[in-house]
Design a protein around this motif. Structure first.
Motif, PDB file in Angstrom:
ATOM      1  N   ASP A  42       0.785  -1.233   0.000  1.00 55.58           N
ATOM      2  CA  ASP A  42       0.000   0.000   0.000  1.00 55.58           C
ATOM      3  C   ASP A  42       0.815   1.280   0.000  1.00 55.58           C
ATOM      4  N   ASP A  43       2.135   1.182   0.106  1.00 53.97           N
ATOM      5  CA  ASP A  43       2.957   2.389  -0.006  1.00 53.97           C
ATOM      6  C   ASP A  43       4.403   1.996  -0.304  1.00 53.97           C
ATOM      7  N   VAL A  66      -4.541  -0.630  -1.293  1.00 52.34           N
ATOM      8  CA  VAL A  66      -5.222   0.520  -0.702  1.00 52.34           C
ATOM      9  C   VAL A  66      -4.859   0.577   0.771  1.00 52.34           C
ATOM     10  N   THR A  67      -4.381   1.717   1.208  1.00 55.12           N
ATOM     11  CA  THR A  67      -3.921   1.837   2.593  1.00 55.12           C
ATOM     12  C   THR A  67      -5.065   2.133   3.563  1.00 55.12           C
ATOM     13  N   THR A  68      -4.902   1.671   4.760  1.00 56.21           N
ATOM     14  CA  THR A  68      -5.803   2.022   5.860  1.00 56.21           C
ATOM     15  C   THR A  68      -5.085   2.929   6.851  1.00 56.21           C
ATOM     16  N   LYS A  70      -3.534   5.970   6.155  1.00 58.68           N
ATOM     17  CA  LYS A  70      -3.523   7.401   5.849  1.00 58.68           C
ATOM     18  C   LYS A  70      -4.911   7.822   5.386  1.00 58.68           C
ATOM     19  N   PRO A  71      -5.277   9.069   5.627  1.00 62.46           N
ATOM     20  CA  PRO A  71      -6.609   9.515   5.215  1.00 62.46           C
ATOM     21  C   PRO A  71      -6.751   9.741   3.708  1.00 62.46           C
ATOM     22  N   ARG A  72      -5.642   9.832   3.000  1.00 65.63           N
ATOM     23  CA  ARG A  72      -5.687  10.070   1.554  1.00 65.63           C
ATOM     24  C   ARG A  72      -6.079   8.792   0.817  1.00 65.63           C
ATOM     25  N   LEU A  73      -7.061   8.902  -0.059  1.00 71.15           N
ATOM     26  CA  LEU A  73      -7.482   7.774  -0.875  1.00 71.15           C
ATOM     27  C   LEU A  73      -6.659   7.751  -2.155  1.00 71.15           C
ATOM     28  N   GLU A  74      -6.184   6.583  -2.531  1.00 68.81           N
ATOM     29  CA  GLU A  74      -5.405   6.453  -3.755  1.00 68.81           C
ATOM     30  C   GLU A  74      -6.279   6.794  -4.955  1.00 68.81           C
ATOM     31  N   SER A  75      -5.687   7.414  -5.959  1.00 70.23           N
ATOM     32  CA  SER A  75      -6.444   7.743  -7.166  1.00 70.23           C
ATOM     33  C   SER A  75      -6.627   6.480  -8.009  1.00 70.23           C
TER      34      SER A  75
END
Length: 96
Positions: A42-43, A66-68, A70-75
């Motif tokens: 996820d990163d 998809v990360t859990t 960070k608050p930013r959603l991947e595009s």
């Protein structure tokens, strides 16, 4: 029954415990008898997808893209790029 191995770098209270790619343990993919590998990707701390070359053709992978943490959603574009990059090493039909 399907046996799988989940590998991540920790997410207890949004804190991680390790970083680095899968290169040092890539041999586990071929030497273990797990049928499915659930891998955190996820990163950048997860490294690149090259160690997926070691996953035998009769095994499946689940990529956590998809990360859990960070608050930013991947595009959508970012996720498509990462899926395309990983699919060059493990065909999509082996993904779950």
């Amino acid at each position: 029954m399907t046996f799988g191995l989940h590998i991540c770098r920790g997410n207890n209270q949004s804190k991680f415990y390790a970083s680095g790619g899968y290169e040092p343990i890539a041999r586990v993919f071929g030497k273990s008898r797990f049928q499915r590998f659930l891998l955190e990707y996820d990163d950048e701390r997860s490294g690149d997808f090259e160690p997926l070359r070691e996953v035998p053709p009769d095994r499946e992978v689940v990529l956590g893209l998809v990360t859990t943490k960070k608050p930013r959603l991947e595009s959508v574009q970012e996720l498509r790029w990462r899926i395309d990059a990983a699919a060059k090493l493990v065909p999509l039909e082996r993904w779950r």
